[in-house]
Design a protein around this motif. Sequence first.
Motif, mmCIF file in Angstrom:
data_model
loop_
_atom_site.group_PDB
_atom_site.id
_atom_site.type_symbol
_atom_site.label_atom_id
_atom_site.label_comp_id
_atom_site.label_asym_id
_atom_site.label_seq_id
_atom_site.Cartn_x
_atom_site.Cartn_y
_atom_site.Cartn_z
ATOM 1 N N ALA A 232 -54.321 42.421 15.302
ATOM 2 C CA ALA A 232 -55.069 42.565 13.926
ATOM 3 C C ALA A 232 -54.807 43.927 13.687
ATOM 4 C CB ALA A 232 -56.623 42.289 14.384
ATOM 5 N N LYS A 233 -55.009 45.135 14.415
ATOM 6 C CA LYS A 233 -54.688 46.308 14.204
ATOM 7 C C LYS A 233 -53.236 46.423 13.936
ATOM 8 C CE LYS A 233 -58.680 47.938 16.839
ATOM 9 N NZ LYS A 233 -59.624 48.291 15.597
ATOM 10 N N GLU A 234 -52.413 45.972 14.591
ATOM 11 C CA GLU A 234 -50.927 45.930 14.413
ATOM 12 C C GLU A 234 -50.408 45.437 12.977
ATOM 13 O OE1 GLU A 234 -48.327 47.602 16.045
ATOM 14 O OE2 GLU A 234 -49.710 48.435 17.100
ATOM 15 N N MET A 235 -51.316 44.360 12.584
ATOM 16 C CA MET A 235 -50.577 43.620 11.752
ATOM 17 C C MET A 235 -51.594 44.020 10.265
ATOM 18 S SD MET A 235 -49.021 40.939 10.865
ATOM 19 C CE MET A 235 -48.373 40.433 9.060
ATOM 20 N N PHE A 236 -52.820 44.512 10.281
ATOM 21 C CA PHE A 236 -53.526 44.871 9.103
ATOM 22 C C PHE A 236 -54.063 46.214 9.284
ATOM 23 C CE2 PHE A 236 -54.375 40.341 9.808
ATOM 24 C CZ PHE A 236 -54.125 39.666 8.683
ATOM 25 N N GLY A 237 -53.741 47.015 10.161
ATOM 26 C CA GLY A 237 -54.094 48.438 10.260
ATOM 27 C C GLY A 237 -55.097 48.872 11.319
ATOM 28 N N LYS A 238 -54.907 50.219 11.717
ATOM 29 C CA LYS A 238 -55.966 50.690 12.864
ATOM 30 C C LYS A 238 -57.399 50.511 12.612
ATOM 31 C CE LYS A 238 -52.459 53.452 14.916
ATOM 32 N NZ LYS A 238 -52.193 54.960 15.464
ATOM 33 N N GLU A 257 -63.788 31.107 16.488
ATOM 34 C CA GLU A 257 -63.007 31.527 14.959
ATOM 35 C C GLU A 257 -62.614 33.185 15.329
ATOM 36 O OE1 GLU A 257 -62.016 29.338 13.130
ATOM 37 O OE2 GLU A 257 -63.511 27.692 13.503
ATOM 38 N N ILE A 258 -61.689 33.488 14.772
ATOM 39 C CA ILE A 258 -61.299 35.041 14.614
ATOM 40 C C ILE A 258 -61.523 35.294 13.207
ATOM 41 C CG2 ILE A 258 -59.517 36.550 15.233
ATOM 42 C CD1 ILE A 258 -58.068 34.090 16.557
ATOM 43 N N ASP A 259 -62.505 36.301 13.120
ATOM 44 C CA ASP A 259 -62.636 37.083 11.602
ATOM 45 C C ASP A 259 -62.034 38.504 11.826
ATOM 46 O OD1 ASP A 259 -63.888 34.620 10.969
ATOM 47 O OD2 ASP A 259 -65.770 35.512 11.390
ATOM 48 N N ILE A 260 -61.542 38.973 10.634
ATOM 49 C CA ILE A 260 -61.336 40.477 10.643
ATOM 50 C C ILE A 260 -61.923 41.080 9.390
ATOM 51 C CG2 ILE A 260 -59.034 40.212 11.598
ATOM 52 C CD1 ILE A 260 -57.908 40.394 8.584
ATOM 53 N N SER A 261 -62.346 42.362 9.297
ATOM 54 C CA SER A 261 -62.803 42.936 8.349
ATOM 55 C C SER A 261 -62.062 42.531 7.142
ATOM 56 C CB SER A 261 -63.102 44.266 8.485
ATOM 57 O OG SER A 261 -61.941 44.907 8.852
ATOM 58 N N CYS A 262 -62.655 42.475 5.979
ATOM 59 C CA CYS A 262 -62.163 42.239 4.335
ATOM 60 C C CYS A 262 -61.213 43.383 4.119
ATOM 61 C CB CYS A 262 -63.101 41.858 3.447
ATOM 62 S SG CYS A 262 -62.440 41.424 2.008
ATOM 63 N N GLN A 263 -60.156 43.133 3.973
ATOM 64 C CA GLN A 263 -59.142 44.037 3.542
ATOM 65 C C GLN A 263 -59.259 44.761 2.161
ATOM 66 O OE1 GLN A 263 -56.416 45.083 6.094
ATOM 67 N NE2 GLN A 263 -58.055 44.080 6.950
ATOM 68 N N LEU A 264 -59.890 43.796 1.429
ATOM 69 C CA LEU A 264 -60.182 44.062 -0.083
ATOM 70 C C LEU A 264 -61.159 45.119 -0.213
ATOM 71 C CD1 LEU A 264 -58.748 43.600 -2.728
ATOM 72 C CD2 LEU A 264 -60.321 41.897 -3.199
ATOM 73 N N CYS A 265 -62.285 44.875 0.524
ATOM 74 C CA CYS A 265 -63.670 45.782 0.190
ATOM 75 C C CYS A 265 -63.752 46.671 1.517
ATOM 76 C CB CYS A 265 -64.631 44.912 -0.081
ATOM 77 S SG CYS A 265 -65.197 43.596 1.210
ATOM 78 N N GLY A 266 -62.813 46.577 2.525
ATOM 79 C CA GLY A 266 -63.306 47.378 3.573
ATOM 80 C C GLY A 266 -64.593 46.912 4.482
ATOM 81 N N GLY A 267 -65.035 45.686 4.158
ATOM 82 C CA GLY A 267 -66.158 45.268 4.922
ATOM 83 C C GLY A 267 -67.310 45.343 4.205
ATOM 84 N N MET A 316 -51.555 35.908 2.828
ATOM 85 C CA MET A 316 -52.301 36.125 1.546
ATOM 86 C C MET A 316 -53.392 37.490 1.859
ATOM 87 S SD MET A 316 -53.326 32.212 0.850
ATOM 88 C CE MET A 316 -54.456 32.572 -0.863
ATOM 89 N N LEU A 317 -53.928 37.355 3.077
ATOM 90 C CA LEU A 317 -54.628 38.676 3.273
ATOM 91 C C LEU A 317 -53.881 39.886 3.370
ATOM 92 C CD1 LEU A 317 -56.811 36.938 6.225
ATOM 93 C CD2 LEU A 317 -57.445 37.587 4.029
ATOM 94 N N LYS A 318 -52.651 40.088 3.899
ATOM 95 C CA LYS A 318 -52.066 41.202 3.779
ATOM 96 C C LYS A 318 -51.678 41.738 2.748
ATOM 97 C CE LYS A 318 -48.234 43.459 6.456
ATOM 98 N NZ LYS A 318 -49.131 44.705 6.967
#
Length: 342
Positions: A232-238, A257-267, A316-318
């Motif tokens: 996740a950190k390599e793909m979307f950022g540290k 299920e695997i969730d990541i912090s939203c890339q649009l609003c920063g969580g 789509m997320l990236k």
Amino acid sequence: MHQEKIEAIKSSIAAADATNADELEAYRMKYISKKSVVGELFAGMRDIPNEQKKAYGQTVNEVKQLAEAKFQELIEKVNSSSTKSKSSDLDLTLPPSNISAGGVHPLTATRQRIIEIFERIGFNLSEGPEIEDDWHNFTALNFPENHPAREMQDTFFIEKNPDIALRTHTSSVQVRVMENQKPPIRTLSPGRVFRNEAISARAHCIFHQVEGLYVDENVGFADLKNTLYHFAKEMFGKETKVRFRPSFFPFTEPSAEIDISCQLCGGKGCNVCKGTGWVEIGGSGMVDPNVLENCGIDSKKYTGFAFGMGIERIAMLKYQIKDLRLFTENDVRFLKQFRSMV
């Protein structure tokens, strides 16, 4: 009288000229074709007395050869003039015209990036058939006989009894790897999959998955979490955060299920993450012992983890793409935005 006509034709041939293809064709029609003036000379042979026909024929043949030689001369002249004209029109000092170069499709770029990340931590690639039997697609993966995925409304079946279907996930490739390879196993299986779903902005009947599998002695859930943290950190950022939510899959236990912090609003919460600050990217879990045993691996000695995610979902997320259908519509306006990707 015939001799005067022949001499006049000779003079006309000698004086003939052509500077382009149209004039060249006009010469051919006048002196070379069957209805040309030379052709008329041959037709006049019937009016010549028998004792003069031999001499007359020789003279007319000379005229014919003269006309054909002149025609070849004019062809060379026109071709040479055309070549010189093209050369003179070419300005070598001008900059080259813009060549419209293509680019890498966003799904291809995303797939390559995912593979690159996992290859660096020891995963190798494995591929398998898109048309699968029931064993590799369902039974070996611990799917019960009454599972909804086995129904026609969820899966594209090609044959029944025995069941042959378009694979619904690339987990079938993992089964084939475990059947033919002894642990330790660390493999990544990207590929196209098929599900009987209505096409919309967030779903499609054809899409791409990438699934990972690690089987060895003493593999634990902490190994799974650290692997996916790294991805996740390599793909979307540290700054990307990851969370695991308890879930259920027939082939893993426990599952998450695997969730990541939203890339649009920063969580912070937005329409994309529905105000939660989190977006789902895939599923994961520890490989169910039944699956290991089905593939001929001793579940008392070996454990493993597996994970899977949609490549379209990651893209789509990236790249903040809101409509899944854009990946398959081949709209040049959309694809041009990704030309810079390598």
